[in-house]
Design a protein around this motif. Sequence first.
Motif, short mmCIF file in Angstrom:
data_model
loop_
_atom_site.label_atom_id
_atom_site.label_comp_id
_atom_site.label_asym_id
_atom_site.label_seq_id
_atom_site.Cartn_x
_atom_site.Cartn_y
_atom_site.Cartn_z
N ILE A 1 -7.07 1.66 12.22
CA ILE A 1 -5.72 1.91 11.70
C ILE A 1 -5.38 3.39 11.79
O ILE A 1 -4.54 3.79 12.57
CB ILE A 1 -5.55 1.38 10.26
CG1 ILE A 1 -5.87 -0.11 10.22
CG2 ILE A 1 -4.11 1.62 9.79
CD1 ILE A 1 -5.79 -0.72 8.86
N MET B 1 1.12 -0.15 6.07
CA MET B 1 1.56 -0.94 7.23
C MET B 1 2.34 -2.20 6.81
O MET B 1 2.78 -2.95 7.66
CB MET B 1 0.35 -1.34 8.07
CG MET B 1 -0.56 -0.19 8.51
SD MET B 1 0.29 1.22 9.27
CE MET B 1 0.94 0.48 10.77
N PHE C 1 3.72 -9.60 7.05
CA PHE C 1 3.39 -10.09 8.39
C PHE C 1 3.91 -11.51 8.58
O PHE C 1 3.75 -12.32 7.67
CB PHE C 1 1.87 -10.05 8.60
CG PHE C 1 1.40 -10.56 9.93
CD1 PHE C 1 1.39 -9.73 11.02
CD2 PHE C 1 1.00 -11.89 10.07
CE1 PHE C 1 0.98 -10.21 12.26
CE2 PHE C 1 0.59 -12.36 11.31
CZ PHE C 1 0.57 -11.51 12.40
N HIS D 1 6.44 -7.34 9.68
CA HIS D 1 5.77 -6.13 10.15
C HIS D 1 4.59 -6.59 11.00
O HIS D 1 4.02 -7.64 10.74
CB HIS D 1 5.29 -5.26 8.99
CG HIS D 1 6.40 -4.47 8.35
ND1 HIS D 1 7.32 -5.06 7.50
CD2 HIS D 1 6.75 -3.17 8.45
CE1 HIS D 1 8.19 -4.13 7.11
NE2 HIS D 1 7.88 -2.98 7.66
N ASP D 2 4.21 -5.79 11.99
CA ASP D 2 3.27 -6.29 13.00
C ASP D 2 1.80 -6.23 12.61
O ASP D 2 0.95 -6.78 13.30
CB ASP D 2 3.46 -5.50 14.30
CG ASP D 2 4.87 -5.64 14.85
OD1 ASP D 2 5.54 -6.62 14.47
OD2 ASP D 2 5.30 -4.78 15.64
N THR D 3 1.46 -5.52 11.53
CA THR D 3 0.05 -5.38 11.15
C THR D 3 -0.39 -6.57 10.30
O THR D 3 0.22 -6.84 9.27
CB THR D 3 -0.15 -4.08 10.37
OG1 THR D 3 0.33 -3.00 11.16
CG2 THR D 3 -1.62 -3.86 10.04
N ARG E 1 2.70 4.00 17.76
CA ARG E 1 3.42 2.99 17.00
C ARG E 1 4.83 2.97 17.58
O ARG E 1 5.46 4.01 17.71
CB ARG E 1 3.44 3.37 15.51
CG ARG E 1 3.84 2.24 14.59
CD ARG E 1 3.66 2.64 13.11
NE ARG E 1 4.70 3.57 12.71
CZ ARG E 1 5.55 3.38 11.69
NH1 ARG E 1 5.44 2.30 10.94
NH2 ARG E 1 6.47 4.27 11.40
N ARG F 1 -3.62 -1.35 5.17
CA ARG F 1 -2.92 -2.45 5.85
C ARG F 1 -1.73 -2.92 5.02
O ARG F 1 -0.64 -3.13 5.52
CB ARG F 1 -3.87 -3.63 6.09
CG ARG F 1 -4.78 -3.43 7.27
CD ARG F 1 -5.70 -4.62 7.51
NE ARG F 1 -6.60 -4.32 8.61
CZ ARG F 1 -6.30 -4.56 9.90
NH1 ARG F 1 -5.17 -5.15 10.22
NH2 ARG F 1 -7.13 -4.21 10.84
N ALA G 1 1.44 -5.09 5.58
CA ALA G 1 0.91 -6.34 6.14
C ALA G 1 1.28 -7.55 5.29
O ALA G 1 1.21 -8.67 5.78
CB ALA G 1 -0.62 -6.24 6.28
N THR H 1 2.25 -6.20 20.80
CA THR H 1 2.65 -4.79 20.84
C THR H 1 2.65 -4.23 22.25
O THR H 1 3.56 -3.48 22.63
CB THR H 1 1.74 -3.96 19.91
OG1 THR H 1 1.91 -4.45 18.57
CG2 THR H 1 2.09 -2.49 19.94
N GLU I 1 2.70 -1.90 14.58
CA GLU I 1 1.33 -1.64 14.19
C GLU I 1 0.85 -0.39 14.91
O GLU I 1 1.44 0.03 15.91
CB GLU I 1 0.42 -2.84 14.51
CG GLU I 1 0.45 -3.27 15.96
CD GLU I 1 -0.46 -4.48 16.23
OE1 GLU I 1 -1.39 -4.74 15.46
OE2 GLU I 1 -0.23 -5.14 17.25
#
Lengths: 280, 460
Positions: free
Chosen positions: A216, B265, B270, B273-275, A37, B261, B267, A69, A43
């Motif tokens: 994940i 993360m 989004f 954040h990248d997820t 990450r 997620r 999400a 990414t 991510e």
Amino acid sequence: MYPIVKKRVLNETTTLMEIEAPLVARKALPGQFIIFRIDEEGERVPLTIAGYDREKGTVTIIFQKVGYTTEKLDSLNEGDSLMDFVGPLGEPSSTEGIKRCAVIGGGLGVAIAYPQAKALHDAGAEVDLIVGFRNEHLIILKDELEAACTNLIIMTDDGSNGNKGFVTQALEKQIQAGREYDTVIAIGPLPMMKAVSEMTRPLAIKTIVSMNPIMIDGTGMCGGCRLTVGGETKFACVDGPDFDGHLVDFDEAMARGRMFRPEEAKAREKHICNLTGEAR
Amino acid sequence: MANMSLQKHPMPEQDPVVRAGNFKEVALGYTREIAMEEADRCLHCKNMPCVSGCPVNVPIPDFIEKIKAGDITGAYQIIRSQNALPAICGRVCPQESQCESKCVRGIKGEPVGIGRLERFAADTAMAEGTAKAEQKPACGKKAAVIGSGPAGLTCAGELAKAGWDVTIYEALHTAGGVLMYGIPEFRLPKALVSREIASLKDMGVKIITNAVAGKAFTVDELLAEGNDAVFIGSGAGLPNFQKIPGESLCGVYSANEFLTRLNLMKAYTFPEHDTPVKVGSRVAVIGGGNVAMDAARCAKRLGAEVTIVYRRSEKEMPARAEEVHHAKEEGIIFKMLTAPTRINGDENGFVKGMECIEMQLGEPDERGRRRPVPVAGSEFELPVETVIVAIGNSPNPLIKKTTPDLPTEKWGGIQTDENGRTGKKNVYAGGDAVTGAATVILAMGAGKKAAAAILEDHPD
């Protein structure tokens, strides 16, 4: 933080990095993977380990710029650091009992096929290494590959290196010429691994593929990396990433790989700077 | 004379319509005035029945007394003497089946709002920066804790209090375990979990993230490296699926994946954040536990119409009544006595619907719950783009695989005695890794008991 101690551009889309991660380097084995990450908003992205140095405490990764990414990772340099780098994850590849094998690498998969071929070659197995690229400019690690096998066959889709065709065609040719393999190891894009598995199925040659699905945590908790293997649900992160290519449901894996395509495009669009084309 | 109101003071909450569109905390917390008034409802029973309902034995009437007197720091210190994570427990403990179920005021009317008061004391003390726990001087003993969820954090906190040198090993990039990846922001703000963890770090607890037990290191290595004890609190493990056709389609998530997620993360922000995460316009959540409620309420906040599908009736649902109530208030549809039989996909492999069959309750099973039986001819399809499977977890194999002399149950859970001692010397375990999926407070109780066993087995 995990410093980038070495960066080497392999071709226009592919980069090698050595990351300082002693806890990972201490236990890493061929076939296992890491998750990185880049920063707080980043991510978690899995990458198969391309090499490691236990004494230096470093792990080598090779990646292709395919999305937001990996573009961003590619924009980092020696001296920069990654926020997170965890591993080694997954089961190591089993090389036991392999005496004569073909190791097939396609595109970025060559980066992972290389350490496997090397491990087998070092262990005394006869290794035909068949690798494929779109064109000759994309050929990577040529010297390393040559040193890691008995025979090296490099194919290009456009024939620009004088050897036109797919890796499956090269494999077929080898077999027709009388080469016998106890095992075929295929690492690369899903359609390539599927094609290799379909080719070896009627010949009943044991075929191992390395799966790299969306995941994940990488420790079995999320289940996002599930695959159907021999009719059973398997988690690539704890049961794999290596599986019997004759049992993997590739069509399903390909469909699952497309789950977040539109979102990936959106992330890229938002983050790639209009002025410089760089990820920020 | 105590405040004799039969009702506990209601919790101020965000309006359901507003909150169904945001991820901010639903319950807003008592003010000082409300808290002092509610504290006055406590009768201070001599035999303290409430304490017997608390898995970590918080001296409840004592801290309530302090709140009544306006000494919030004092109240916090009393809670903290027994409970390492009060701000978390005040929010996610099932008080209705624990402390509050034993409250004498509950015989006629509602029990004292113990959980709400605990939360008030913790939030106030932490905001005022007066939150400090008492700690013994270093004793030279060392422990490794695997997992930074509620069991691991509690065990680490107890050992640190006793002067031990404690290191927590966490597989993910952030400490907190299920408190971070599982329980949603609107029920348990992540900033608050971070603050609770920071207060453990203040006590000298070290946390190493990105460290996967059974991969980067083994239990035996931790023992060989000079740890006097190892505590395993590695959590619930691998998500279960129904084993119905279509579960591998795009748009089918395990609740673990969906919640990770969103919570870990982020999400829901989004592409900030990248997820990513996506739910489409209609979501089905399979299951009737707290995790199903969390997943459903998250999906609702992403703008979807959400249906919870559960094969028994509402009475059998294992989720807390409060969670069900909140979910209903937010407009989640409950389809009870319904079992999914197949998930259908479109030509691109994305979910387009879920086939279900209606059930009726038959004879009770071995646990006394009436067994659901399919009603012939009642099949129907629920049009949805997302299916979230929240039907529990199976133990993670990583530690078991690399610790062959650690005795485990047939189903994979780690065997322990009632105080968390495993069959392997100096190795202790607690939480979901031992019991299978349970609650935060039970995991904390197990972490605390194991810490006591560690201290008992390793006297100065």
